[in-house]
Enzyme design. Sequence first.
Site, PDB file in Angstrom:
ATOM      1  N   SER A 122       0.834  -1.187   0.000  1.00 15.70           N
ATOM      2  CA  SER A 122       0.000   0.000   0.000  1.00 15.70           C
ATOM      3  C   SER A 122       0.872   1.241   0.000  1.00 15.70           C
ATOM      4  CB  SER A 122      -0.869   0.010   1.266  1.00 15.70           C
ATOM      5  OG  SER A 122      -0.039   0.108   2.405  1.00 15.70           O
ATOM      6  N   LYS A 123       0.236   2.374  -0.304  1.00 16.20           N
ATOM      7  CA  LYS A 123       1.048   3.585  -0.333  1.00 16.20           C
ATOM      8  C   LYS A 123       1.494   3.977   1.064  1.00 16.20           C
ATOM      9  CE  LYS A 123      -3.010   6.401  -1.496  1.00 16.20           C
ATOM     10  NZ  LYS A 123      -3.426   7.571  -2.266  1.00 16.20           N
ATOM     11  N   ARG A 124       0.669   3.679   2.029  1.00 14.25           N
ATOM     12  CA  ARG A 124       1.044   4.025   3.394  1.00 14.25           C
ATOM     13  C   ARG A 124       2.233   3.210   3.875  1.00 14.25           C
ATOM     14  NH1 ARG A 124      -3.212   4.034   7.704  1.00 14.25           N
ATOM     15  NH2 ARG A 124      -1.482   5.080   8.726  1.00 14.25           N
TER      16      ARG A 124
END
Length: 514
Positions: A264-266
């Site tokens: 994920s981007k996080r």
Amino acid sequence: MSKVRVRFAPSPTGPLHIGGIRTALYNYLFARKTGGTFILRIEDTDQTRYVEGAEQYILNALKWCGLELDESVEKGGEHGPYRQSDRKDMYAQYAEQLVKNGHAYYAYDTPEEIDQMRENLKTPEDPNPKYNFASRGNMKNTLSLSAEEIKALDDANTPHIIRLKVEPNEEITFQDIVRGDVTFSSNELDDKVLLKTDGMPTYHMANIVDDHFMEISHVIRGEEWLSSTPTHVLLYRYLGWEDTMPQFCHLPLILKPDGKGKLSKRYGAKMGIPVFPTEWKDDTKNELFIGFREEGFLPEAVINFLAFLGWNPGTEQEIFTPDGLIQAFDLERVNKAGARFDIQKARWFNQQYIMQTDPAQLAALVRPHVEGRGHQPTDEYLAKVCELMKERFETLKDFWANSRYFFEEVTEYDNEKIIRKRWKPENRDKMHDLKSSINRLRNFTPDNIESQVKKFIEEQELSFGEVLPFIRLAVSGTTKGASIFEIMSILGEEEVAKRLERGFNDFDKIKENA
RNA sequence: GCUCCAGUGGACAAACGGUUAAGUCACCUGUCUUUCACACAGGAGAUUGCGGGUUCGAAUCCCGUCUGGAGUACCA
């Protein structure tokens, strides 16, 4: 087989992460390999999730990666428009056609009513009840209501949607290029919304209509779409397009390094690892996501790395030119299992590419990282440094950390322990003689410097360990690095003399304070 | 929960019923270098998630089981 036409169809809801790039890459590789066409279609049917700048980001990111498009919003093409919001008017008629043929129906339920239904029907065995053949009879739609009730609703301008009418007890089987035959029971499907109250189609509707009219031959997309594929098959069937239905190919997911969940981007932000091709700034949320480009990766290396996440050529070759990748690529060899993202391997690929790059080119790549620190070396000088340091940095960004002493003074020493332990002030005068004798060299070449130093060590009856580490520290501030004679030669006699002088003085001080 | 998908050393993976289960990254050692990196040579690490079955022979086929993932929206 008809002509290969593939599309990459992202939503402009934010930056495209590495998983999206890999999907684009496999589409691109397959298109180039087969002489087909590679298309970019922007899927922006959800106006609530539209993010300013995301579409441009996608275009730029693909460009940086070298994934050249044949048809796109930018480039146009004969099957446009290439943005779903610009195709808005096309979709409703096909949804209506499905209603007419009895394969879809109007529904008037409010979101609250649907939530209520789910709440009522929820059991421990079925925590997510569907809007389907079993429940639709109790909902507000043209299948359950009388003609009068429907007329009343319409007269009151009640917002309505169109849902696909999925028949129970059907087996839906389709062929997937990487997974083989996949079968679903229609009982597991729900009556997917086709057309929303705002008149926009959902993904499912828009996707099928667009793929059909854009004459897409292969749908190559992420595995997260596998379970909605039976709905898509039904749509092709009911629309009468099943004979030209594209072939499906669902790509394995790219997982987090621990294998738990998709990347994920996080995750990237949390670990300080780039998961985006290029950097993304979200001013409204004050977020910054770092990119491979800014971290000093070469696009060819990123692409090579990505290609191997979920695919391999079956040979032992790992380093491929972009063209070589096209030749070697084969959808049949795509893996089924998800692959974990391993930044270490990405760095290794990048180093391989850096070592392959010729010094002049490398100098140009590295220049921004040097200028960013306020230095403007000549091309010639920078190229010389690159030539020498080539195999000593994994990313362009690392170049600065490992080579800064070529551009600015040495102000600290990374190994003071050795100074405290082994620097001998009584040798100081001898070291100064060394300095002068090096400085008197007619040609300041690595070989000359080396033989001069060696001669000196012998004459003075010193050991290499008493001399070399200190020359190194004085000149570069570190005991690591390339041949010290090469380094001195590049720096030049004047600079070297200055650094030796200062270094020897510093060493004395460090020794005194020890 | 249900459906679908997957499961080979720490990571990526090869082997598509047939000798001691490739190779790469990471790790360790050596050579080189009084440094580091590169390169080269070597090493350690796998009873192929587990249990059955089919077969002369299974990582590979079948059944079961466990684990993980994805999906389960008027999001894509």
